[in-house]
Enzyme design. Structure first.
Site, PDB file in Angstrom:
ATOM      1  N   GLY A  15      32.748  31.305  41.648  1.00 20.83           N
ATOM      2  CA  GLY A  15      33.699  30.282  42.096  1.00 20.83           C
ATOM      3  C   GLY A  15      34.170  30.563  43.517  1.00 20.83           C
ATOM      4  O   GLY A  15      34.494  31.692  43.841  1.00 20.83           O
ATOM      5  N   ARG A  76      26.069  29.564  41.159  1.00 17.23           N
ATOM      6  CA  ARG A  76      25.946  30.256  39.880  1.00 17.23           C
ATOM      7  C   ARG A  76      24.440  30.342  39.651  1.00 17.23           C
ATOM      8  O   ARG A  76      23.741  29.334  39.699  1.00 17.23           O
ATOM      9  CB  ARG A  76      26.635  29.482  38.770  1.00 17.23           C
ATOM     10  CG  ARG A  76      28.060  29.096  39.175  1.00 17.23           C
ATOM     11  CD  ARG A  76      29.061  29.336  38.081  1.00 17.23           C
ATOM     12  NE  ARG A  76      30.342  28.722  38.426  1.00 17.23           N
ATOM     13  CZ  ARG A  76      31.464  29.414  38.591  1.00 17.23           C
ATOM     14  NH1 ARG A  76      31.492  30.711  38.454  1.00 17.23           N
ATOM     15  NH2 ARG A  76      32.591  28.795  38.876  1.00 17.23           N
ATOM     16  N   ASP A 107      34.518  38.530  38.600  1.00 15.67           N
ATOM     17  CA  ASP A 107      33.969  39.581  37.731  1.00 15.67           C
ATOM     18  C   ASP A 107      32.524  39.326  37.314  1.00 15.67           C
ATOM     19  O   ASP A 107      31.760  40.268  37.103  1.00 15.67           O
ATOM     20  CB  ASP A 107      34.881  39.863  36.528  1.00 15.67           C
ATOM     21  CG  ASP A 107      35.199  38.625  35.733  1.00 15.67           C
ATOM     22  OD1 ASP A 107      34.744  37.526  36.115  1.00 15.67           O
ATOM     23  OD2 ASP A 107      35.919  38.749  34.725  1.00 15.67           O
ATOM     24  N   SER A 109      30.190  38.008  39.245  1.00 17.01           N
ATOM     25  CA  SER A 109      29.414  38.480  40.411  1.00 17.01           C
ATOM     26  C   SER A 109      29.357  40.005  40.439  1.00 17.01           C
ATOM     27  O   SER A 109      28.327  40.592  40.779  1.00 17.01           O
ATOM     28  CB  SER A 109      30.045  37.979  41.708  1.00 17.01           C
ATOM     29  OG  SER A 109      30.138  36.575  41.679  1.00 17.01           O
ATOM     30  N   THR A 130      38.713  35.224  44.232  1.00 14.66           N
ATOM     31  CA  THR A 130      38.864  34.239  43.157  1.00 14.66           C
ATOM     32  C   THR A 130      40.312  33.774  43.135  1.00 14.66           C
ATOM     33  O   THR A 130      41.219  34.593  43.323  1.00 14.66           O
ATOM     34  CB  THR A 130      38.462  34.809  41.776  1.00 14.66           C
ATOM     35  OG1 THR A 130      38.953  33.948  40.751  1.00 14.66           O
ATOM     36  CG2 THR A 130      39.034  36.186  41.512  1.00 14.66           C
ATOM     37  N   ASP A 132      42.038  32.850  40.649  1.00 21.74           N
ATOM     38  CA  ASP A 132      42.745  33.130  39.388  1.00 21.74           C
ATOM     39  C   ASP A 132      43.520  34.447  39.359  1.00 21.74           C
ATOM     40  O   ASP A 132      44.334  34.660  38.467  1.00 21.74           O
ATOM     41  CB  ASP A 132      41.758  33.125  38.218  1.00 21.74           C
ATOM     42  CG  ASP A 132      41.177  31.744  37.988  1.00 21.74           C
ATOM     43  OD1 ASP A 132      41.895  30.762  38.243  1.00 21.74           O
ATOM     44  OD2 ASP A 132      40.015  31.644  37.564  1.00 21.74           O
ATOM     45  N   ASP A 134      42.536  37.238  38.383  1.00 17.89           N
ATOM     46  CA  ASP A 134      42.342  37.832  37.055  1.00 17.89           C
ATOM     47  C   ASP A 134      41.430  39.060  37.095  1.00 17.89           C
ATOM     48  O   ASP A 134      40.657  39.297  36.188  1.00 17.89           O
ATOM     49  CB  ASP A 134      41.766  36.775  36.090  1.00 17.89           C
ATOM     50  CG  ASP A 134      40.460  36.190  36.595  1.00 17.89           C
ATOM     51  OD1 ASP A 134      40.099  36.439  37.761  1.00 17.89           O
ATOM     52  OD2 ASP A 134      39.801  35.474  35.816  1.00 17.89           O
ATOM     53  N   ARG A 176      41.928  29.716  32.991  1.00 22.02           N
ATOM     54  CA  ARG A 176      41.392  29.630  31.634  1.00 22.02           C
ATOM     55  C   ARG A 176      41.783  30.863  30.819  1.00 22.02           C
ATOM     56  O   ARG A 176      42.095  30.772  29.647  1.00 22.02           O
ATOM     57  CB  ARG A 176      39.858  29.519  31.711  1.00 22.02           C
ATOM     58  CG  ARG A 176      39.333  28.529  30.714  1.00 22.02           C
ATOM     59  CD  ARG A 176      37.920  28.094  31.003  1.00 22.02           C
ATOM     60  NE  ARG A 176      37.864  26.792  31.619  1.00 22.02           N
ATOM     61  CZ  ARG A 176      37.075  26.485  32.640  1.00 22.02           C
ATOM     62  NH1 ARG A 176      36.277  27.382  33.144  1.00 22.02           N
ATOM     63  NH2 ARG A 176      37.076  25.259  33.116  1.00 22.02           N
ATOM     64  N   GLU A 227      45.188  25.934  32.094  1.00 21.22           N
ATOM     65  CA  GLU A 227      44.025  25.374  31.368  1.00 21.22           C
ATOM     66  C   GLU A 227      43.831  26.002  29.988  1.00 21.22           C
ATOM     67  O   GLU A 227      43.528  25.339  29.032  1.00 21.22           O
ATOM     68  CB  GLU A 227      42.748  25.702  32.156  1.00 21.22           C
ATOM     69  CG  GLU A 227      42.345  24.747  33.219  1.00 21.22           C
ATOM     70  CD  GLU A 227      41.191  25.364  33.993  1.00 21.22           C
ATOM     71  OE1 GLU A 227      40.182  24.693  34.131  1.00 21.22           O
ATOM     72  OE2 GLU A 227      41.303  26.523  34.433  1.00 21.22           O
TER      73      GLU A 227
END
Ligand code: ADP
Length: 328
Positions: A15, A76, A107, A109, A130, A132, A134, A176, A227
């Site tokens: 992403g 991707r 993560d 990647s 990223t 996020d 995360d 997510r 999400e």
């Protein structure tokens, strides 16, 4: 002993996130500073398989520090998940005599980078990019701060229309598996409630809270929903449930979606990306490999890629408390 690293490849994968360009710039410029050759690989691992490689010098990255997205493009790549795909990728590494790889991504990647390093003994370094946030091993990922600012700006605008019409807005934000964006943007935008993947606050609690605030004189409200929130319903179903139980509210849903990934990176993300890019090259030159660059208490740190992938980045639970107190 002469430095064995003479040519470094850089790619962006997974992403996209604002600030990836600033990281690419920092990698390319630091390589130039150390008189090392640098090549950009286009479209992540797909570009490695398809031999989409371009030599980059300090001037190749002019005027990109302020640009969102990634000039190297991202992808991707299913093929890279197979041994044959990675073998094809390694052929490109050999062809261009690339001695080390800097992977800017999330993560997924890093998992690919770790496997590639194990199979072909190519030094790799990860830079977390990223929105996020995360990823374990860093308090901030590149793009997260920009995304937060984008989200609160959007919610501020939604608030204007919510107030004008006595509306209750459910705003879905990205996340997510992690509630970092929802929780921080929720507090930053003054949301009534925040629903996150890490904790099931329950729909009844949500209803009670909204009823309480309505009784206390609030005529409009904003609920931020990640999400992947834990109620087991999507944002439209949650809104429908609340509307049934609180018919006096005019309920609306706004899904912010991909706009959260875009835009010019914040100063924080540009500085973070610049530091991480410089540190990535310095670490490679010191012989480090299979590690991710992170930031902790303002200092650059390294963590094994495996830890970055397997560890869980925890939300700051104190923020839940703060959010609860401030919606009195
Ligand atoms: P992110 O890096 O943002 O988490 P993805 O999970 O989509 O994004 O991963 C990006 C790319 O990394 C994938 O498209 C794939 O090419 C590679 N990748 C992810 N997981 C693996 C894996 N287990 N083995 C090899 N490559 C992987």
């Amino acid at each position: 002993m002469s430095n064995p690293i003479k040519n470094i490849g850089v790619l962006t994968s997974g992403g996209d996130a604002p600030g990836m360009n600033a990281a690419v710039r920092a990698v390319v410029r630091s390589a130039a500073y150390h008189s090392i050759k640098c090549v950009g690989i286009y479209q992540g691992y797909q570009g490695l398989i398809d031999d989409k490689v371009k030599v980059m010098n300090a001037r190749s990255v002019n005027n990109i520090i302020n640009k969102g997205g990634t000039i190297l493009k991202s992808a991707r790549c299913l093929e890279f998940r197979t041994k044959e795909g990675r073998q094809a990728a390694y052929k490109t590494i050999e062809k261009h005599q690339i001695d080390a790889l800097v992977v800017i991504g999330g993560d997924g990647s890093f998992t690919g980078a770790m496997i590639f390093q194990e199979e072909f003994k190519l030094p790799v370094i990860g830079i977390p990019g990223t929105i996020d946030n995360d990823i374990f091993g860093t308090s901030h990922t590149i793009g997260y701060d920009t995304a937060l600012n984008t989200v609160i700006e959007a919610i501020d605008k939604i608030r204007d229309t919510a107030i004008s019409h006595n509306r209750l807005f459910f705003v879905e934000v990205m996340g997510r598996d992690a509630g970092h964006i929802a929780l921080n943007a929720g507090i930053g935008a003054g949301a009534e409630e925040v629903l996150i993947p890490e904790e099931n606050l329950g729909l009844e609690r949500l209803l009670d809270s909204l009823k309480r605030s309505e009784k206390s004189g609030k005529s409009s409200s904003i609920v931020v929903v990640a999400e992947g929130d834990k109620t087991g319903r999507n944002v439209f179903e949650i809104a429908e449930y609340v509307e049934k139980n609180m018919p006096y509210y005019d309920v609306r849903v706004s899904v912010l979606g991909h706009m959260q990934r875009g835009g010019s990176p914040s100063c924080f993300d540009r500085v973070l990306a610049s530091r991480m890019g410089v540190y990535a090259i310095e670490s490679l030159l010191e012989g480090k490999s299979n590690v991710m660059i992170g930031v902790k208490n303002e200092q650059m740190i390294l963590s094994p890629l495996e830890k970055a992938i397997k560890g869980k980045s925890e939300i700051n639970r104190d923020l839940i408390r703060v959010s609860d107190i401030l919606t009195v």
